[in-house]
Design a protein around this motif. Structure first.
Motif, mmCIF file in Angstrom:
data_model
loop_
_atom_site.group_PDB
_atom_site.id
_atom_site.type_symbol
_atom_site.label_atom_id
_atom_site.label_comp_id
_atom_site.label_asym_id
_atom_site.label_seq_id
_atom_site.Cartn_x
_atom_site.Cartn_y
_atom_site.Cartn_z
ATOM 1 N N SER A 188 48.302 43.929 49.133
ATOM 2 C CA SER A 188 49.082 42.617 49.058
ATOM 3 C C SER A 188 48.103 41.667 49.695
ATOM 4 C CB SER A 188 49.968 42.613 50.263
ATOM 5 O OG SER A 188 50.931 41.462 50.438
ATOM 6 N N HIS A 189 48.066 40.369 49.454
ATOM 7 C CA HIS A 189 47.308 39.242 49.756
ATOM 8 C C HIS A 189 48.005 38.238 50.396
ATOM 9 C CE1 HIS A 189 43.728 40.942 48.232
ATOM 10 N NE2 HIS A 189 44.386 41.243 46.995
ATOM 11 N N TYR A 190 48.150 38.001 51.522
ATOM 12 C CA TYR A 190 49.104 36.885 52.315
ATOM 13 C C TYR A 190 48.617 35.874 52.207
ATOM 14 C CZ TYR A 190 50.192 34.934 56.663
ATOM 15 O OH TYR A 190 50.974 34.016 57.813
ATOM 16 N N ASN A 191 49.435 34.887 52.126
ATOM 17 C CA ASN A 191 49.324 33.267 52.133
ATOM 18 C C ASN A 191 48.513 32.893 50.814
ATOM 19 O OD1 ASN A 191 49.788 30.711 52.938
ATOM 20 N ND2 ASN A 191 48.205 30.645 54.667
ATOM 21 N N THR A 192 48.919 33.431 49.799
ATOM 22 C CA THR A 192 48.358 33.230 48.486
ATOM 23 C C THR A 192 48.522 31.735 48.062
ATOM 24 O OG1 THR A 192 47.796 35.441 47.984
ATOM 25 C CG2 THR A 192 47.705 33.878 46.152
ATOM 26 N N ARG A 193 47.784 30.671 47.617
ATOM 27 C CA ARG A 193 48.349 29.776 47.050
ATOM 28 C C ARG A 193 48.213 29.558 45.450
ATOM 29 N NH1 ARG A 193 49.051 26.225 51.689
ATOM 30 N NH2 ARG A 193 49.291 27.441 53.329
ATOM 31 N N TYR A 194 47.136 30.165 45.003
ATOM 32 C CA TYR A 194 46.967 30.144 43.542
ATOM 33 C C TYR A 194 46.679 31.549 43.063
ATOM 34 C CZ TYR A 194 44.104 28.959 39.460
ATOM 35 O OH TYR A 194 43.598 28.736 38.229
ATOM 36 N N LEU A 195 47.125 31.864 41.674
ATOM 37 C CA LEU A 195 46.873 33.007 41.301
ATOM 38 C C LEU A 195 46.600 32.760 39.899
ATOM 39 C CD1 LEU A 195 46.908 36.097 40.427
ATOM 40 C CD2 LEU A 195 49.344 35.988 40.301
ATOM 41 N N LYS A 196 45.556 33.230 38.930
ATOM 42 C CA LYS A 196 45.266 33.057 37.664
ATOM 43 C C LYS A 196 45.209 34.179 36.996
ATOM 44 C CE LYS A 196 42.768 30.301 34.372
ATOM 45 N NZ LYS A 196 43.249 31.017 33.392
ATOM 46 N N MET A 197 45.950 34.513 36.115
ATOM 47 C CA MET A 197 45.883 35.815 35.146
ATOM 48 C C MET A 197 45.982 35.376 33.672
ATOM 49 S SD MET A 197 48.533 38.468 37.017
ATOM 50 C CE MET A 197 47.330 39.867 36.643
ATOM 51 N N ARG B 111 46.041 33.064 30.752
ATOM 52 C CA ARG B 111 46.044 31.782 30.726
ATOM 53 C C ARG B 111 47.130 31.102 31.512
ATOM 54 N NH1 ARG B 111 47.856 29.610 24.996
ATOM 55 N NH2 ARG B 111 49.683 29.981 26.056
ATOM 56 N N TYR B 112 47.544 31.837 32.541
ATOM 57 C CA TYR B 112 48.863 31.591 33.229
ATOM 58 C C TYR B 112 48.264 31.290 34.563
ATOM 59 C CZ TYR B 112 51.563 32.229 29.104
ATOM 60 O OH TYR B 112 51.940 32.046 27.844
ATOM 61 N N ALA B 113 48.572 30.332 35.429
ATOM 62 C CA ALA B 113 48.349 29.928 36.915
ATOM 63 C C ALA B 113 49.570 29.754 37.462
ATOM 64 C CB ALA B 113 47.566 28.818 37.168
ATOM 65 N N PHE B 114 49.547 30.420 38.885
ATOM 66 C CA PHE B 114 50.840 30.429 39.640
ATOM 67 C C PHE B 114 50.317 29.663 40.712
ATOM 68 C CE2 PHE B 114 51.302 34.091 36.880
ATOM 69 C CZ PHE B 114 52.581 34.229 36.710
ATOM 70 N N VAL B 115 51.203 28.659 41.130
ATOM 71 C CA VAL B 115 50.593 27.676 42.185
ATOM 72 C C VAL B 115 51.946 27.443 43.332
ATOM 73 C CG1 VAL B 115 49.883 25.440 42.717
ATOM 74 C CG2 VAL B 115 49.343 26.345 40.487
ATOM 75 N N CYS B 116 51.619 27.631 44.274
ATOM 76 C CA CYS B 116 52.536 27.550 45.460
ATOM 77 C C CYS B 116 51.909 26.792 46.776
ATOM 78 C CB CYS B 116 53.203 28.840 45.477
ATOM 79 S SG CYS B 116 54.248 28.864 47.018
ATOM 80 N N GLN B 117 52.328 25.715 47.068
ATOM 81 C CA GLN B 117 51.811 25.003 48.070
ATOM 82 C C GLN B 117 52.318 25.707 49.525
ATOM 83 O OE1 GLN B 117 53.433 20.994 47.798
ATOM 84 N NE2 GLN B 117 51.772 20.298 46.770
ATOM 85 N N GLN B 118 53.475 26.397 49.658
ATOM 86 C CA GLN B 118 53.701 26.908 50.729
ATOM 87 C C GLN B 118 52.983 28.284 51.209
ATOM 88 O OE1 GLN B 118 58.053 27.199 49.538
ATOM 89 N NE2 GLN B 118 58.099 28.953 50.880
ATOM 90 N N GLY B 119 52.589 28.930 49.993
ATOM 91 C CA GLY B 119 51.976 30.340 50.082
ATOM 92 C C GLY B 119 52.682 31.325 49.870
ATOM 93 N N PHE B 120 52.485 32.432 49.167
ATOM 94 C CA PHE B 120 53.134 33.542 48.902
ATOM 95 C C PHE B 120 52.344 34.752 49.183
ATOM 96 C CE2 PHE B 120 51.229 32.125 45.009
ATOM 97 C CZ PHE B 120 50.887 33.321 44.284
ATOM 98 N N SER B 121 53.085 35.867 49.416
ATOM 99 C CA SER B 121 52.446 37.305 49.275
ATOM 100 C C SER B 121 52.196 37.618 47.766
ATOM 101 C CB SER B 121 53.066 38.190 50.075
ATOM 102 O OG SER B 121 53.151 37.851 51.369
ATOM 103 N N LEU B 122 51.177 38.166 47.402
ATOM 104 C CA LEU B 122 50.650 38.359 45.985
ATOM 105 C C LEU B 122 50.494 39.821 46.202
ATOM 106 C CD1 LEU B 122 49.412 37.925 43.068
ATOM 107 C CD2 LEU B 122 47.399 37.602 44.311
ATOM 108 N N ASN B 123 50.862 40.764 44.968
ATOM 109 C CA ASN B 123 50.522 42.185 44.899
ATOM 110 C C ASN B 123 50.336 42.361 43.323
ATOM 111 O OD1 ASN B 123 51.658 45.245 44.301
ATOM 112 N ND2 ASN B 123 51.045 45.090 46.508
#
Length: 168
Positions: free
Chosen positions: A80-89, A91-103
């Motif tokens: 898990s990655h706590y407080n993620t703001r940006y994920l790129k996989m 061609r797609y990017a996931f953007v979140c100002q409040q942060g999310f947990s990524l797995n």
């Protein structure tokens, strides 16, 4: 969900919980992709949770589903990655100002739950990705103290919003 002509998808989750409930281990979204490599801006490069992120730091990191695996004696959630703001996989990017947990994992949650040993695990044909509003801490009183209340996902109200954008 709001779908825009440019391919952007805005996702928003709002809700309230009954006060007479137990805390949740996690709350969020899960999907599969053929992508194996990814980059993210959040706590890394090691796995991090709300109650276990002081050995990591906020930054831009690159990884893969394979590198995220942690060979615990009993298979369980990992990477898990706590407080993620940006994920790129891809061609797609996931953007979140409040942060999310990524797995990101080669294994489904079901596979990790039902197997008793790591050598029994069967990799999924796809990469499993979770974008979570929150994930409770890892403490469980199974081999130490009970998890502190502040690390439990027991919010009365939930507001979670992120965007999926197509990058060129």
């Amino acid at each position: 969900y709001i779908f825009s002509a440019d391919g952007r998808v805005d996702v928003e989750l709002n809700g309230e919980f009954n006060q007479n409930r137990t805390f949740l281990p996690r709350l969020g979204f899960e999907f599969k992709t053929a992508e194996k490599e990814f980059s993210y801006f959040g706590y890394g490069p090691y796995e991090s949770y709300i109650d276990m992120h002081h050995g990591s730091w906020m930054g831009l990191f690159e990884s893969s589903a394979k590198r995220e695996y942690v060979p615990y004696i009993k298979p369980q959630e990992h990477g898990s990655h706590y407080n993620t703001r940006y994920l790129k996989m891809g061609r797609y990017a996931f953007v979140c100002q409040q942060g999310f947990s990524l797995n990101v994992s080669e294994y489904t949650a079901e596979e990790l739950t039902k197997k008793a040993h790591d050598f029994e695990l069967v990799k999924d044909a796809y990469t499993n990705v979770r974008i979570d509003y929150k994930v409770s801490g890892i403490g469980s009183a199974s081999c130490g103290p009970e998890m502190y209340e502040r690390y439990r996902m027991n919010d009365e109200k939930v507001h979670f919003a992120f965007s999926i954008v197509v990058e060129k």
